[in-house]
Design an enzyme around this catalytic site. Structure first.
Site, PDB file in Angstrom:
ATOM      1  N   ASP A 117      -7.445  -4.881   3.140  1.00 56.74           N
ATOM      2  CA  ASP A 117      -8.004  -5.593   1.986  1.00 56.74           C
ATOM      3  C   ASP A 117      -7.048  -6.574   1.333  1.00 56.74           C
ATOM      4  O   ASP A 117      -7.348  -7.119   0.280  1.00 56.74           O
ATOM      5  CB  ASP A 117      -8.472  -4.564   0.941  1.00 56.74           C
ATOM      6  CG  ASP A 117      -9.342  -5.182  -0.132  1.00 56.74           C
ATOM      7  OD1 ASP A 117     -10.115  -6.085   0.175  1.00 56.74           O
ATOM      8  OD2 ASP A 117      -9.241  -4.754  -1.301  1.00 56.74           O
ATOM      9  N   HIS A 151     -10.958   3.647   1.261  1.00 58.89           N
ATOM     10  CA  HIS A 151     -10.034   2.660   0.704  1.00 58.89           C
ATOM     11  C   HIS A 151      -9.905   2.882  -0.796  1.00 58.89           C
ATOM     12  O   HIS A 151     -10.885   2.801  -1.532  1.00 58.89           O
ATOM     13  CB  HIS A 151     -10.553   1.252   0.991  1.00 58.89           C
ATOM     14  CG  HIS A 151      -9.687   0.175   0.425  1.00 58.89           C
ATOM     15  ND1 HIS A 151      -8.508  -0.205   1.019  1.00 58.89           N
ATOM     16  CD2 HIS A 151      -9.822  -0.598  -0.671  1.00 58.89           C
ATOM     17  CE1 HIS A 151      -7.957  -1.175   0.305  1.00 58.89           C
ATOM     18  NE2 HIS A 151      -8.736  -1.427  -0.732  1.00 58.89           N
TER      19      HIS A 151
END
Length: 1024
Positions: free
Chosen positions: A376, A264
């Protein structure tokens, strides 16, 4: 008696620490290190390689915050050392337990090709012919080292000047560690990986289980067999001793995990976007290096913007990525330009995230993504399922909801239903992380935590260190291989997300349904932090709408070339700035300073496009901007559902003026014949009555413009969070008479009451304006803000018995209850709305519109005289200290409109009025709109030319009231046909005559229509 688990683990840990780990690299040979410190911003390899380098002493302290230093590493391969079993280790000053959030490096061969990155958990570099050189002895490498400051700092959240290059100072941040050649003992390394998995599994097993005892005894035997004084000579025998422990297969009913290599990478956060570009190169190069050595490895990465950066700045690396994409091992996911916030971007922006993202993946990488990948983002709009499916996607993945403070969603795999009824197959990885290391503890947590066990057997786990931490490592791949089919663990298979989703949907087609928004019970402050960034986004969206509309009109009416490239660049810049740590206001000062700069540039560029289009349309005529126009009635030709969106024609001028008179309490009464407002001597709007109903909108004893200053000290994350205890510390700003209270009259017949107050170190002016014949009272707030950890809210006390509020979201609205009966409602004490909130009871309601506010709350309030009223709160501005210690300091201007006796349609109209300008155009071409649109509730959101540069005209509509909606659209230009498309403008089957189309829309349905134009006319307007 054999040792119990704790004794064996203690023995094992000491053996691993003192004997086995050192045996992996038994020999070390220092290399010559030289450096060149880049004076300012990063430079490419071609520039760095030609600079003079100076000798670097051992333990050199280096790297002011945000600087770059190039290291040249050279030396000779010692005699007898094989390149295949030799590596370079490079410690730039790493903190081993904090991957990411610190110094990072990228290694280059002398020819400029990239080797891989170095990071705390992956600081080795392989040797190959390009590194060693022609004589097979000399070796040279260059490492670009980035001295990024650790702004996370163990999550202490302290205010710091390091978040901006302009305030960071010149102190060195890092001390150089060991850099040299090492011989790697492969057998010792493999033994270390065996032990890590077995020891981790042992720590999770019940002590009375047979498997526990078997592992204890097996590890005991291994420790007895291996010679601590000759680990290299006995490591193979040690592996043989425990081989049967690793060969014991998983139970038939074991959970199945699809492990997806991932890293990420926030497109900006505790670093600027320029650093994200380098983080992408480092991470992707690591993934490519793993692919060369591990045929089973698959890596998934999202965000077309990050691939575009790679292509622009690292073309050689991008070419290697493209090769692996074609091989199916490097997997683009998500289909979006960035992993955006989904609470605050407008509806058209959410569609364009996929239009631009999927186009890049299709055109530059030759793939069609089908899964939305948002692990996220800070909550998920209820409008998303329709947008997800309408842009050609099948599946949705998120992780962030596991962070919720109070309640957890009841399922990990389910169908998510949006406001229009569209459903999308959705998965929340039960690992509760998108940075898994595939440890036994994580794998077993995944199995135990899976809420759909019994009905489903499979989940997805993204693994790898993110945000510059290096991504997946060879240790993680070793753990995955050993956990592939191992007793006591779920089965682990490395594969692409598509593998998981196709298998999971086939296995669980009747998964349960979650309806409505997926609200994150955390990070509620992101609706408000960094007001300028949010205002810039709202203004940019408005200008993009206007630029496309007028450019399309000019192209069709005059043949003016349509500015495809300029609009594409503007959209992609705006989409980047909607990333989930930029638009929410949770990044460092540097990021938001650049966001404000970019929004200003976008404003200037789009204004130029609008002016150019208007000049083409006007010819010898004239143009005027009506700064505060009224919504047009639905019967007006050329309008869009009663909203001004595509009106090109005349606007009725109001003839009457508003009037005012003084009250005995030094207040004022303002009346325009449609609406009557009373402002008392403290500057409070204490009465708001519309002539049509004669009903009072302001609750008894209340006001419609109360300003209250709250203490705002979140439990943890400053810029991210508003915690509910803020309510218990409130200072009303209208308790005393204001500094000044005066009336002003405008040339347009309007009346404005100006209320000025000071508080703390700040000042606020409210301008309460009633325009002629206006059904709404406008409130402009000019705030000079210099507070710290405070929250300024505007409260509207409404004399309405509301059980629910309606808050605008993309292409519709969401109902939220006003009570707190359950923990779910109580946790939703702050919610996001777009341009309006409607508070109503049967037969009567009040619309509160805004031009840049997103955070709201709505509470039931006991009513003087009995019953209850409703108080709507609007979070105007905050003052967090981390990660930007000067967030929101300075001057701000916001607008709010209060419209009593309003329905949903009126709320929609007020939202458009405050947020979109209406231009009145007269001249050679200005009188003719492109469409005549007739509907009570269907709104035309977008008019543009098609993305494929065909010259076709695209019209996007949506039903805005939440009921069945009928619309009739007449094309007022020469078109050969009309067809319905998906949101990517691909044919969806239905076709009509272009002259007149009547459609029935379901509640909140989005419809995209494409109007084909005669080839000659279309070609003339494309400019291509």
């Amino acid at each position: 008696m054999h040792d119990d688990r704790s004794h064996v683990q203690a023995r094992l840990q000491r053996f691993t620490r003192e004997r086995l780990a050192p045996a992996v690299y038994p020999d070390f040979q220092a290399l010559r290190v030289e450096h060149w410190s880049v004076p300012d911003e990063p430079v490419p390899f071609a520039e760095a390689v030609d600079h003079e380098y100076e000798a670097t002493p051992a333990g050199w302290t280096w790297g002011r915050a945000w600087s770059s230093t190039w290291f040249r590493i050279s030396g000779r391969l010692p005699e007898g050392w094989s390149p295949q079993h030799t590596e370079i280790v490079c410690d730039l000053g790493f903190t081993a337990d904090r991957p990411g959030f610190q110094v990072e490096g990228l290694a280059y061969r002398p020819d400029g090709s990239i080797v891989k990155a170095v990071s705390p958990r992956s600081h080795h570099l392989p040797l190959d012919a390009a590194v060693i050189g022609a004589d097979a002895d000399e070796l040279t490498l260059y490492i670009e080292a980035a001295a990024n400051p650790d702004l996370a700092g163990e999550w202490t959240f302290a205010a710091t000047p390091l978040g901006d290059k302009q305030t960071a100072g010149d102190d060195a941040l890092y001390r150089l560690g060991a850099i040299g050649l090492v011989r790697r003992d492969e057998t010792a390394w493999e033994l270390l990986q065996d032990i890590q998995v077995l020891s981790g599994l042992l720590g999770e097993l019940p002590q009375d289980s047979p498997r526990h005892h078997t592992i204890v005894r097996g590890l005991e035997r291994m420790l007895d067999v291996v010679d601590p004084d000759d680990v290299a000579g006995t490591a193979a025998l040690a592996r043989e001793t425990i081989a049967r422990l690793l060969a014991s297969p998983a139970h038939a009913s074991s959970h199945r995990i699809v492990a997806v290599g991932h890293a990420h990478i926030d497109s900006a956060w505790l670093w600027p976007t320029r650093e994200t570009i380098r983080k992408v190169a480092r991470t992707f190069s690591n993934a490519l290096e793993l692919m060369e050595r591990h045929p089973q490895f698959v890596f998934a990465a999202s965000s077309a913007q990050q691939y575009a950066w790679l292509e622009q700045h690292y073309p050689e690396l991008f070419a290697r990525v493209r090769e692996q994409v074609q091989a199916g091992r490097f997997v683009p996911v998500g289909g979006m330009w960035v992993e955006s916030d989904t609470n605050m971007p407008g509806g058209e922006s959410m569609i364009r995230q996929f239009v631009h993202g999927k186009r890049f993946f299709r055109e530059r990488l030759g793939v069609e993504t089908e899964e939305v990948w948002l692990p996220d983002s800070f909550g998920y709009s209820a409008a998303l399922p329709q947008i997800v499916r309408g842009t050609g996607n099948c599946w949705f993945l998120t992780q962030k909801l596991s962070w919720s403070q109070v309640n957890q969603l009841p399922h990990h795999t389910f169908w998510w239903e949006g406001i229009d009824g569209t459903r999308v197959f959705t998965h929340l990885p039960p690992a509760d992380t998108y940075n898994s290391e595939l440890t036994p503890a994580e794998l077993l947590h995944t199995e135990r935590n899976f809420k759909d066990a019994g009905a489903a057997t499979t989940s997805l786990v993204p693994f790898g260190f993110g945000d510059g931490g290096g991504g997946p490592t060879r240790e993680m791949l070793a753990a995955a291989e050993r956990s592939r089919d191992l007793e006591g663990l779920p089965r682990v298979e490395i594969a692409a997300p598509r593998r998981f989703f196709t298998d999971a949907e086939a296995e669980y087609p009747d998964a349960p349904v979650w309806a409505g928004e997926m609200y994150l019970e955390l990070h509620r402050g992101t609706y408000t932090s960094q007001l300028r960034t949010k205002q810039g986004n709202r203004r940019s969206e408005q200008l993009l709408h206007e630029a496309e509309l007028w450019a399309a009109t000019a192209a069709v009416r005059t043949g003016e070339p349509y500015p495809y490239d300029e609009l594409r660049r503007a959209w992609e810049n705006v989409l980047l700035l909607q990333f989930h740590d930029i638009l929410p206001g949770s990044s460092i000062a540097w990021v938001h300073r650049e966001a404000e700069r970019d929004h200003a540039r976008i404003r200037d560029e789009l204004t130029t496009l609008v002016d150019r289009s208007l000049a083409a349309l006007v010819g010898t005529g004239s143009t005027a901007l009506l700064a505060n126009p009224m919504p047009l009635p639905a019967s007006t030709p050329g309008t869009a559902g009663g909203v001004e969106a595509f009106a090109i024609g005349t606007l009725a001028e109001a003839e009457a003026s508003a009037t005012w008179e003084r009250r005995p309490d030094d207040g004022w009464v303002v009346d325009n014949g449609v609406l009557r407002a009373v402002i008392d001597g403290r500057g409070r709007v204490v009465s708001l009555v519309d002539a049509a109903s004669g009903r009072e909108a302001v609750a008894p004893g209340g006001a419609a413009n109360r300003l209250v200053l709250h203490r705002d000290t979140p439990n943890e994350w400053d810029a991210w969070d508003i915690d509910d205890h803020y309510r218990r510390n409130a200072t009303p700003l209208d308790a005393e008479a204001p500094e000044s209270l005066e009336v002003q009259t405008g040339d347009d017949g309007s009346v404005t009451v100006v209320v000025a107050r000071s508080f703390g170190a700040s000042h606020v002016t409210q301008r309460l304006t009633l325009a002629p014949a206006a059904p709404a009272l406008d409130l402009e707030l000019v705030i000079d803000w210099h507070e710290s950890q405070k929250l300024l809210k505007l409260y509207v006390d409404i004399d309405v018995h509301a059980d629910v509020t309606a808050a605008e979201t993309q292409f519709g609205h969401v109902h939220r209850v006003t009570h707190e009966n359950t923990s779910w409602e109580a946790a939703r004490f702050e919610f996001c709305a777009h341009r309006w909130v409607h508070v109503g009871e049967p037969g009567y309601g009040v619309a509160v519109a805004n031009d840049s506010t997103h955070g709201h709350d709505a509470r039931r309030t006991p009513r003087t005289g009995g019953g209850r009223s409703t108080t709507l709160g609007m979070s105007l501005i905050r003052a967090p200290r981390y990660p930007d210690p000067v967030a929101d300091q300075g001057s701000h201007r916001l607008r709010v409109a209060l419209r009593p006796n309003a329905g949903i349609r009126d709320a929609v109209a007020e939202g458009y009025r405050l947020n979109r300008a209406v231009r009145r155009v007269t001249g050679d071409h200005g009188a003719a709109a492109l469409f005549d649109i007739r509907s009570a509730t269907v709104v035309a959101e977008t008019v543009k030319l098609a993305e494929d540069a065909s010259g076709d005209v695209v019209l996007r509509l949506y039903e805005s009231a939440g009921g069945r909606g009928s619309v009739t659209v007449t094309a007022l230009f020469d078109a050969t046909g009309c067809e319905r498309t998906d949101m990517l403008e691909r044919p969806a089957g239905e076709r009509w005559d272009a002259s007149r189309t009547t459609l029935e829309l379901r509640p909140f349905e989005i419809v995209t229509l494409r109007y084909r134009r005669p080839a000659g006319e279309a070609a003339a307007s494309t400019g291509r």
